[in-house]
Design an enzyme around this catalytic site. Structure first.
Site, PDB file in Angstrom:
ATOM      1  N   ASP A 135      10.018   8.326  11.355  1.00  0.00           N
ATOM      2  CA  ASP A 135       9.097   9.418  11.701  1.00  0.00           C
ATOM      3  C   ASP A 135       9.603  10.258  12.875  1.00  0.00           C
ATOM      4  OD1 ASP A 135       7.358   8.656   9.697  1.00  0.00           O
ATOM      5  OD2 ASP A 135       6.213   7.311  11.003  1.00  0.00           O
ATOM      6  N   ARG A 182       2.068  13.447  -2.983  1.00  0.00           N
ATOM      7  CA  ARG A 182       3.052  12.420  -2.584  1.00  0.00           C
ATOM      8  C   ARG A 182       3.149  11.296  -3.615  1.00  0.00           C
ATOM      9  NH1 ARG A 182       2.232  11.050   3.604  1.00  0.00           N
ATOM     10  NH2 ARG A 182       4.197   9.949   3.242  1.00  0.00           N
TER      11      ARG A 182
HETATM   12  C1  S3P Z   1       4.446   3.419   7.917  1.00  0.00           C
HETATM   13  C2  S3P Z   1       5.640   3.398   7.246  1.00  0.00           C
HETATM   14  C3  S3P Z   1       6.536   4.562   7.128  1.00  0.00           C
HETATM   15  C4  S3P Z   1       6.175   5.662   8.125  1.00  0.00           C
HETATM   16  C5  S3P Z   1       4.699   5.897   8.195  1.00  0.00           C
HETATM   17  C6  S3P Z   1       3.980   4.632   8.632  1.00  0.00           C
HETATM   18  C7  S3P Z   1       3.617   2.196   7.974  1.00  0.00           C
HETATM   19  O1  S3P Z   1       6.406   5.094   5.827  1.00  0.00           O
HETATM   20  O2  S3P Z   1       6.827   6.863   7.794  1.00  0.00           O
HETATM   21  O3  S3P Z   1       4.389   6.929   9.111  1.00  0.00           O
HETATM   22  O4  S3P Z   1       2.687   2.130   8.792  1.00  0.00           O
HETATM   23  O5  S3P Z   1       3.896   1.264   7.201  1.00  0.00           O
HETATM   24  P1  S3P Z   1       7.274   4.529   4.586  1.00  0.00           P
HETATM   25  O6  S3P Z   1       6.819   3.166   4.281  1.00  0.00           O
HETATM   26  O7  S3P Z   1       6.981   5.487   3.461  1.00  0.00           O
HETATM   27  O8  S3P Z   1       8.689   4.583   5.047  1.00  0.00           O
END
Ligand code: S3P
Length: 438
Positions: A319, A123
């Site tokens: 999500d 990732r």
């Molecule tokens: C999260 C942000 C989101 C989400 C992840 C949890 C967080 O990701 O998809 O499951 O706790 O800040 P991204 O910041 O990559 O959008």
């Protein structure tokens, strides 16, 4: 080691009241902020999933005392700073864990090496390394900024950083680094993303200014502030509550209540969308808990119609697209989800995985570079019957298992072990509601 699959069998209605596991985003932050703070932080309702347990372990390796004091109760004794870990920090499957910890660690004069499982090592990390580099952190990573990577922190200066992608993780990493930088750090987010870091920094005693204006939200934090330990009550995770609630919406005769669900509007885009589809979703006992709105959410089996989800809603339900795709398979008419390119860099390429998984269950979809359209059954139920490849992605496994109880043929998933990263006890909870998943 080979892993045995899990199968959801067709069954009767789902009924009952359950509690969702603790919110994953808030659980990670409680541990990290507790470690950065001086003194004791007591956490109630922590998500005891593998992702969060990795963060607990990581905070120990950065010098905090972290102990479990009871069921879902944890205590963190922070030192007001992080110290150099003696070994590689392995964040397992967790993008949130690793990105937030990298941000927090960048503020201190230490060197740390981070890694994770196969999925996490694939990732993108440049999205956090770039702004941290601008602030003065040094790093060495695999090609494309992938893990494993080593970070050398300390001596940071504040930046003003406009998020190129709507990401609460990147925003949080920069704010956590900003806490230990010289000067005032500003993050500008054109589209609002979950604001738990801002809220929780305040609960730990920091001053954080948030202004909504033209061009987006500006979040400012002055460096050199001290955090003090506090009490954190973790609400139920709406991203997990989504699974039993969606199961009730699509399984005839069902009525399911999930108690104590976080209702922060930056997290409830799925509920808005489901209502637009005609879902019977009721919220009762709305209350304030630990600085967040929570409530009990009841879903009853509903006749659903396809919708077009506005792209601007994506950050508030990022999500939840996999489970929405499953619900859409039960709706009349197509459901179009666009502006969701970020889904391709989650625990798996979720657009591709949902298209393939739904195809295996007899559901027609059209994949786009940054979107997915689910045809909808014209009122008929999807067949089920597929063996779904999950690529080790918990939300792909959970979503397809929810498709099972309402479909005529059983649905199986490979690699169900990853469900424990976010939803330990999922099969037991679903069994309590009457679903046959095993
Ligand atoms: C999260 C942000 C989101 C989400 C992840 C949890 C967080 O990701 O998809 O499951 O706790 O800040 P991204 O910041 O990559 O959008």
């Amino acid at each position: 080691m080979a892993e045995t699959g899990l199968t959801a069998r067709p069954g009767g209605p789902l009924r009952g009241r359950v509690r969702a596991p603790g919110d994953k985003s808030i659980s990670h932050r409680a541990l990290i902020l507790g470690a950065l703070a001086e003194g004791r932080t007591e956490i109630e309702g922590l998500l005891e999933g593998e992702d969060v347990l990795r963060t607990a372990e990581a905070m120990r390796s950065f010098g905090a005392r972290v102990e479990r004091t009871g069921e879902r109760r944890w205590r963190v004794e922070g030192q007001g700073r992080l110290v150099e870990p003696a070994d590689v920090v392995d964040c397992g499957n967790s993008g949130t864990g690793v990105r937030l910890i990298i941000g927090a660690a960048a503020g201190f004069a230490l060197t740390a090496t981070f890694t994770g499982d196969d999925s996490l090592r694939g990732r993108p990390m440049l999205r956090v390394l770039r702004p941290l580099g601008e602030m003065g952190a040094a790093w060495l990573a695999r090609e494309g900024g992938r893990l494993p990577l080593s970070l050398k922190g300390g001596g940071l200066k504040a930046v003003s950083y406009r998020l190129p992608e709507p990401s609460a993780q990147v925003k949080s990493a920069v704010l956590l680094a900003g806490l230990s930088a010289a000067g005032e750090t500003c993050v500008i987010e054109p589209e609002p993303t979950r604001d738990h870091t801002e809220r929780m920094l305040r609960a730990f005693g920091a001053e954080v200014a948030v202004e909504a204006g033209e061009g987006g939200r500006r979040i400012r934090i002055a460096g050199g502030q001290r955090l003090s330990g506090t009490v954190v009550r973790v609400p139920g995770d709406p991203s997990s509550a989504a699974f039993p609630l969606a199961a009730a919406l699509i399984t005839p005769g069902s009525e399911v209540t999930v108690e104590g669900v976080l209702l922060n509007p930056l997290r409830t885009g799925l509920f808005v969308t489901l209502r637009e589809m005609g879902a019977d979703l009721a919220v009762v006992s709305e209350r304030e808990e630990g600085g967040e709105r929570v409530g009990d959410v009841t879903a009853r089996h509903s006749r659903l119609k396809g919708v077009t989800v506005p792209a601007a809603r994506a950050p508030s339900m990022i999500d939840e697209y996999p489970i929405l795709a499953v619900v859409a398979a039960y709706a009349e008419g197509p459901t179009a989800m666009r502006g969701i390119g970020e889904l391709r860099v989650k625990e798996s390429d979720r657009i591709a995985m949902m298209a393939a998984g739904l195809a295996a269950c007899g559901v027609e979809t059209a994949e786009e570079p940054e979107g997915l359209v689910v045809a909808g059954g014209g009122g008929a139920r999807p067949m089920g019957g597929g063996l779904v490849r999950t690529h080790g992605d918990h939300r792909i496994a959970l979503s397809h298992l929810v498709l099972g109880p309402g479909a005529p043929a059983p649905v199986s998933v490979d690699e169900p072990g990853m469900i424990a990263t976010s939803f330990p006890g999922f099969t037991a909870l679903m069994a309590q509601l009457g679903a046959a998943i095993g």
